[in-house]
Design a protein around this motif. Sequence first.
Motif, mmCIF file in Angstrom:
data_model
loop_
_atom_site.group_PDB
_atom_site.id
_atom_site.type_symbol
_atom_site.label_atom_id
_atom_site.label_comp_id
_atom_site.label_asym_id
_atom_site.label_seq_id
_atom_site.Cartn_x
_atom_site.Cartn_y
_atom_site.Cartn_z
ATOM 1 N N ARG A 859 0.898 -1.235 0.121
ATOM 2 C CA ARG A 859 -0.049 0.166 -0.024
ATOM 3 C C ARG A 859 0.919 1.204 0.038
ATOM 4 N N VAL A 860 1.857 1.182 0.876
ATOM 5 C CA VAL A 860 2.849 2.442 0.780
ATOM 6 C C VAL A 860 3.508 2.707 -0.464
ATOM 7 N N GLU A 861 3.976 1.707 -1.405
ATOM 8 C CA GLU A 861 4.199 1.774 -2.619
ATOM 9 C C GLU A 861 3.346 2.625 -3.470
ATOM 10 N N ASN A 862 2.162 2.002 -3.406
ATOM 11 C CA ASN A 862 1.170 2.597 -4.079
ATOM 12 C C ASN A 862 0.614 3.896 -3.743
ATOM 13 N N GLU A 863 0.495 4.192 -2.644
ATOM 14 C CA GLU A 863 -0.046 5.509 -2.196
ATOM 15 C C GLU A 863 0.847 6.629 -1.809
ATOM 16 N N ARG A 864 1.852 6.419 -1.281
ATOM 17 C CA ARG A 864 2.924 7.350 -0.801
ATOM 18 C C ARG A 864 3.867 7.985 -1.808
ATOM 19 N N LEU A 865 4.090 7.293 -3.006
ATOM 20 C CA LEU A 865 4.875 7.920 -3.889
ATOM 21 C C LEU A 865 4.379 9.078 -4.456
ATOM 22 N N PRO A 866 4.991 10.407 -4.504
ATOM 23 C CA PRO A 866 4.627 11.592 -5.022
ATOM 24 C C PRO A 866 4.113 11.169 -6.388
ATOM 25 N N GLN A 867 2.889 12.277 -6.728
ATOM 26 C CA GLN A 867 2.328 12.123 -8.074
ATOM 27 C C GLN A 867 3.454 12.858 -8.970
ATOM 28 N N GLY A 868 3.462 12.214 -10.217
ATOM 29 C CA GLY A 868 4.174 12.529 -11.325
ATOM 30 C C GLY A 868 5.642 12.283 -11.223
ATOM 31 N N LYS A 876 13.958 6.495 -1.570
ATOM 32 C CA LYS A 876 13.504 5.805 -0.543
ATOM 33 C C LYS A 876 12.311 4.869 -0.801
ATOM 34 N N LEU A 877 11.347 5.196 -1.571
ATOM 35 C CA LEU A 877 9.913 4.500 -1.590
ATOM 36 C C LEU A 877 9.981 3.618 -2.997
ATOM 37 N N GLY A 878 10.917 4.005 -4.017
ATOM 38 C CA GLY A 878 11.083 3.263 -5.074
ATOM 39 C C GLY A 878 11.583 2.003 -5.120
ATOM 40 N N PRO A 879 11.256 1.199 -6.282
ATOM 41 C CA PRO A 879 12.038 -0.158 -6.365
ATOM 42 C C PRO A 879 13.122 -0.127 -6.103
ATOM 43 N N GLY A 880 13.692 -1.310 -5.085
ATOM 44 C CA GLY A 880 15.068 -1.338 -4.780
ATOM 45 C C GLY A 880 15.552 -0.116 -4.074
ATOM 46 N N ARG A 934 23.411 1.458 0.458
ATOM 47 C CA ARG A 934 24.381 2.269 0.594
ATOM 48 C C ARG A 934 24.422 3.475 -0.590
ATOM 49 N N LEU A 935 23.972 2.971 -1.916
ATOM 50 C CA LEU A 935 24.161 3.808 -2.833
ATOM 51 C C LEU A 935 23.019 4.807 -2.686
ATOM 52 N N ALA A 936 21.773 4.512 -2.078
ATOM 53 C CA ALA A 936 20.729 5.408 -1.970
ATOM 54 C C ALA A 936 20.799 6.306 -1.114
ATOM 55 N N SER A 937 21.642 5.953 0.014
ATOM 56 C CA SER A 937 21.859 6.649 1.432
ATOM 57 C C SER A 937 23.005 7.616 0.776
ATOM 58 N N ARG A 938 23.968 7.407 -0.152
ATOM 59 C CA ARG A 938 24.881 8.252 -0.289
ATOM 60 C C ARG A 938 24.297 9.371 -1.294
ATOM 61 N N SER A 951 15.703 16.181 -0.832
ATOM 62 C CA SER A 951 14.644 15.694 -1.638
ATOM 63 C C SER A 951 15.033 13.970 -1.642
ATOM 64 N N ASP A 952 14.149 13.026 -1.872
ATOM 65 C CA ASP A 952 14.239 11.829 -2.004
ATOM 66 C C ASP A 952 14.390 11.235 -3.372
ATOM 67 N N VAL A 953 14.127 12.225 -4.498
ATOM 68 C CA VAL A 953 14.186 11.947 -5.746
ATOM 69 C C VAL A 953 15.461 12.293 -6.452
#
Length: 999
Positions: A859-868, A876-880, A934-938, A951-953
């Motif tokens: 549900r988090v994957e479907n609902e909490r990702l920002p529009q567009g 953070k919330l994307g695949p992988g 690690r890569l996402a954190s960096r 920004s998480d994007v």
Amino acid sequence: MTTGDRSGGLTGLARLGFSGLQAADAALTELESTLGASRGVLLTGAARAADPDAALDALLRIARRRSEPLRAVLADARARAAAWAILGASHGFADFYLRHPEELADLTTAGSALPSAQTLNAELLDAVGAVDGFATDGSEDAWDALRVRYRRLLARIAAFDLLSEDPVEVLPAVSARLADAAAAALEASLCVARTRISGGAPGAKFPRDQVAATRLAIIGMGKTGARELNYVSDVDVIFVGGADDRTLADVGESRIIDIATKLASHTMRGISGVEREPPLWEVDANLRPEGKQGALVRTLESHLSYYDRWARSWEFQALLKARPIAGDADLGHRYVAAVQPKVWTSGARENFVDSVQRMRERVTEHIPAADVPFQIKLGPGGIRDIEFTVQLLQLVHGLSDDRIRQRGTLEALDALVAEGYIGRADAGAFARDYRMLRVLEHRMQLSALRRTHLMPSRPEEQRVLARASGLAESGEAVWALWESIKREVREIHVRLFYRPLLSAVAALPEEERTLSATQAHDRLAAIGFTDPAGALRHIGALTSGLSRTATIQRHLMPVMIRWFADGVDPDYGLLAFRRISERLGDTPWFLRMLRDSSGAAESLTRVLSSSRFIGELMEWIPESVAWLDSEEQLRPRSGVALQEEARAIQTRHHTVDEAMKSVRALRRRELLRTAMATVLGILSLEELAEALTTITEVTIQATLRAVRREVVPPEDEALDFSVIAMGRFGGAELGFGSDADVLYVYRPNGVDEQRAHELALQLVAALRRHSEDHRVPLDLDADLRPEGRNGPVVRSIEAYTEYYRRWSLSWEAQALLRARGVAGSVKLIGEFMKLADEVRYPADAGIQALREIKRIKARVENERLPQGVDRRRHLKLGPGGLSDVEWLVQITQLAHAHAVPALRTTSTLGALAGAVQAGLIPDVAASRLAEAWRLASRLRSANTLLSGQTSDVLPTDRRRLDGIGRLLEYPPRSATAVDEDWLGASRRARRVFEKLFYG
């Protein structure tokens, strides 16, 4: 003499510095008898002798051979003082006067002033009977006469030097006269050489008119050229031959060069060859083109052709001090005028700075190990360290600044200071140390009239050196002085000689060495500035004016502009640098550090052009520039040190507002330190997370102490209150831009229940209010509390216990996996963590609870990702992304931590390692998960550092992507590589996640 008189006399001799008292007494008795002079008169001046015993011995030996000249000298007060000083400092001169007692008479004119250059020249030409460039006598007798007269004049210089009240002060004048004497000696020897090789002389080879028509210029190099010669140095020279056009046509260039070569070799022999009178010094022509293998004499055109095609960097460094000193003055001046432009452009040669540095190191490496502690010239901390440093600074900065093109070391130092290339303190120390080292060197060479650069090793010799130099009271003191000078010189030499700015300036393209208004706009655009007009305004503001600050900025700016251009955002970097410079104003250390530091200037351009987060903070904390001078200052400070500072703040301030203003400043400062270290590659991901977590913990602890003092009255002091870290904060995995997830817990501890709850709410409100920072936000996020945003913001320990045991949901147990107490009552924290362990490490998590967590994740994957937003780019919330890895690790902990102690940790990677060790997650799968996490954190931290915004994007803008890549140490223009690396790592992690989480 009675025993008492004799005893008193010996005591007097000891006071004068005699050590062999019995021998001295006997020698004086003999002298009294031989010369008919009283002991009192004889001893007048003895106190000025460095070695009174040696001086007395010399006087006695001379008197025994021929007493009349000595009697006349000792009858004259000035001559007597000069005799004691010279003979006490130099057994070389003692031998000279023993050979030529009649020369003592000249001491009646010595001591009061230095002989002029004109006097030196006239005297030595007179010694060989020079007329129109030829000597009246071309035999060895003329050379002997030259050498005797030279030593007579040298004694005048030495007398003035030794009798001066401040030998350090007169050192430049003495060295200049020694160079003038050497030039005059070469001129006189050249006159003898012309006579020896011309018609009429025995064995002559050339007609006199051809010899007269041959031009030979003698170019002084090194210390001779710079007029800073020693008493007994090699005199480095280059010979240039030629003739006028008519002579060349009649006689031929080849024959003219033959004549000039013969003149040069005979001139050298007259100074250095073995004759009845010992040589004066070595004439060294090895700095000529091709060295010992090259022709002794070349035409001017041949020299220039060689320098244009074959010369190496060190040859141009040697030419820096070139000066016509003898022979044909016009040809000499034409030679120097022709080579000077080549000298002052040599710094732009490829690897020039590196070659000069390596050459200095090779000189040091070739010193015999046993000599290193005694080498006053070539050893570490010796004269060469000063000379090479000054010359390198001249040759590099002299590319574009003719005001520092000086021959002499001290003159060059003055010019370098005046133009801002070296600090006054360093230049003052160098000048002082250089003079003192040269005085010591002079006294050592005077001793035997021989070339030496080794400090004496025997105590008696050191004592004599101390007295001769006037720089110390004893042998031990003069050695201690040498050691202290050596340390100071070496420290300054290493700092300036290996200054990165030198290599950077030398490597600048010619058009960038000066920033002319007419060409700068296009040049700035070409090297990467998007707003060259704005950049020009900033440069103008920094470099205009006549102040020393503006002068140093003008030297720094061409190099720093290039470094800014190499960065991610040169326009912002330059703007931030201007603002910081203006904030620091005339602060003396700022520009001095950028100029002299081992890398501060380049590091500053790097952090400012890479990170708006850093630039904005540095404007508020400009003194942070000083940290760039030392990696140690950029290392995060320990939690203990920060706690001590925070407690000291609260001791100093009596109100919460005052205390929190200082605590916020502490947090900003330490965040800035950590950011700078991250951008400069000093910190690993783990070290970064630990540092940010520590800073946040200390801030919350200090804030809680401050607000508790304001909120909780003394009668309610028994109330316990604690802050529990959650999420990445609890896992000690914070990055730049991370929120601080927390829970709040209290225990009434005898305080009325309602009153305790009200006070706890007030504490939470005060914590939030006083922790707010508009410049670097600190968001205390309590959304992971029971019931989420719908639940009470703070509960008692009893309420938490009841809730978790009766109503808690699976996601709330999952949230507790990273719970960790960070502030407040230690005892209360212990109780809460015991409760948390019961909930987060259940004996049986239950299939239904685990299914619920999986459902929530979907549900988090479907609902909490920002529009567009492209879901693949959400770190953070994307695949992988972070959420995939953390939820997989956490569901593994919920299911197995009760049985596997290694899983009982708040660290994501720590729990992942525990799962691998327990065989719950395969090695390969864990490696892919860790790589993506690690890569996402960096990437997340780098994005915040680059833009100054959270920004998480992962951005799609290629310039921003490239900037993020540069922060992660990718090469320039790596936007595509950053993209591909993230998409690849996240894709591999997602496959592992789907297989293990949903499977």
